[in-house]
Design an enzyme around this catalytic site. Structure first.
Site, PDB file in Angstrom:
ATOM      1  N   HIS A  48       0.796  -1.222   0.000  1.00  0.00           N
ATOM      2  CA  HIS A  48       0.000   0.000   0.000  1.00  0.00           C
ATOM      3  C   HIS A  48       0.833   1.278   0.000  1.00  0.00           C
ATOM      4  O   HIS A  48       0.292   2.357  -0.248  1.00  0.00           O
ATOM      5  CB  HIS A  48      -0.961   0.002   1.188  1.00  0.00           C
ATOM      6  N   ARG A  73       6.982  -6.393   2.738  1.00  0.00           N
ATOM      7  CA  ARG A  73       5.708  -6.881   2.217  1.00  0.00           C
ATOM      8  C   ARG A  73       5.602  -6.518   0.738  1.00  0.00           C
ATOM      9  O   ARG A  73       5.494  -5.337   0.395  1.00  0.00           O
ATOM     10  CB  ARG A  73       4.527  -6.296   2.984  1.00  0.00           C
ATOM     11  N   ASP A  87      16.781 -11.254  -3.868  1.00  0.00           N
ATOM     12  CA  ASP A  87      18.083 -10.919  -4.441  1.00  0.00           C
ATOM     13  C   ASP A  87      18.627  -9.601  -3.908  1.00  0.00           C
ATOM     14  O   ASP A  87      19.850  -9.430  -3.801  1.00  0.00           O
ATOM     15  CB  ASP A  87      18.002 -10.868  -5.967  1.00  0.00           C
ATOM     16  N   GLU A 152      -6.286 -12.827   5.752  1.00  0.00           N
ATOM     17  CA  GLU A 152      -7.070 -11.609   5.927  1.00  0.00           C
ATOM     18  C   GLU A 152      -8.374 -11.634   5.132  1.00  0.00           C
ATOM     19  O   GLU A 152      -8.848 -10.602   4.649  1.00  0.00           O
ATOM     20  CB  GLU A 152      -6.232 -10.388   5.547  1.00  0.00           C
ATOM     21  N   ASP A 178      -8.658  -5.757   6.216  1.00  0.00           N
ATOM     22  CA  ASP A 178      -9.222  -6.520   5.108  1.00  0.00           C
ATOM     23  C   ASP A 178     -10.194  -7.585   5.607  1.00  0.00           C
ATOM     24  O   ASP A 178     -11.233  -7.825   4.977  1.00  0.00           O
ATOM     25  CB  ASP A 178      -8.111  -7.167   4.286  1.00  0.00           C
TER      26      ASP A 178
END
Length: 266
Positions: A48, A73, A87, A152, A178
């Protein structure tokens, strides 16, 4: 050069409460500031917040000298994006919207090299290997990666036992915003039905021998979830903390009877 230890994974093994903070400003400078506050871990949000792979790398580099363990995230559980994040040196990923055990199994494969997964080999191009400075990285990387999956949705909670049982899933993280929205109680994670689902998800995660976490900026929520068994709890969001502090500061000097209360949507 030794394979870098994953401090977040090491903290989880202690089975002690770990207090975290959401980092949403999407800059290395802001993330470094947050890393000095003393929180056990921070969530670098690519779902977000307006982050990209390069901006996430900059934040990982900025917080590396500090004791606040970074968790990244991604916006999605796409295997190619996971490859890029690993990576650049992310060792702990929190993947949103995991609804089934099959999804969780695919994420585990994305985190690991063949024959146990599908992660591509970047070798000397990657920060994770310290540009080929870590010997035997291909055979040891899995030891220090940590996979958190977010439950969620109604479907996710219905399948939480199977999700938590997946080998390679280290922890379950519950998303109250959520979940409450999906249950028809948008903006109200305190609704009894939502709380029942959260308690069920926590109990099922613990029964599977896994660690459970949650986002809970309100103190009363955080303390309740800790008492229910959550081990890592995000108790603040940097943007929300700045907003509220700024509003409170201005209210000292200006008559602002309509100053908004802290947000309950998280």
């Amino acid at each position: 050069m030794k394979l870098p230890i994953n401090p977040f994974k090491a903290q989880l093994a202690k089975r002690e409460p770990q207090y975290g903070i959401w980092a949403g400003f999407a800059t290395g400078n802001a993330a470094e500031l947050v890393a000095t506050f003393g929180y056990d871990w921070m969530l670098i949000d690519g779902e977000h917040a307006p982050n990209t792979v390069p901006s996430i790398q900059a934040q990982l580099q900025a917080v590396a000298p500090y004791g606040c363990a970074p968790v990244v995230r991604p916006v999605t559980g796409d295997a190619n994006l996971i490859k890029q994040l690993l990576d650049i040196g992310a060792q702990t990923l929190m993947v949103p919207m995991v609804d089934t055990a099959e999804q969780a199994q695919a994420l585990v494969r994305a985190m690991r090299y063949p024959p146990h997964g599908i992660r591509g080999v970047g070798g000397g191009l990657t920060r994770a290997t310290r540009w080929d400075g870590v010997p035997d990285y291909l055979h040891t990387a899995h030891e220090q990666v940590c996979l958190i999956v977010q439950v969620e949705s109604r479907l996710g909670v219905d399948n939480v036992e199977a999700i938590a049982a997946v080998e390679g899933v280290d922890a379950i993280f519950i998303g109250p915003a959520d979940l409450s929205t999906g249950l028809g109680h948008a903006g109200n994670p305190s609704h009894p039905e939502v709380q029942e689902k959260i308690r069920h998800a926590i109990d099922a995660t613990l029964a599977a021998g896994k660690v459970c976490g949650i986002l809970a900026p309100r103190e009363e929520d955080a303390r309740r979830y800790l008492s229910w068994g959550c081990q890592f709890v995000a108790v603040g969001i940097d943007i929300s903390l700045l907003r509220q502090a700024a509003l409170d500061n201005l209210a000292r000097y200006r008559d602002t009877p309509d100053t908004p209360a802290p947000s309950r949507t998280y």
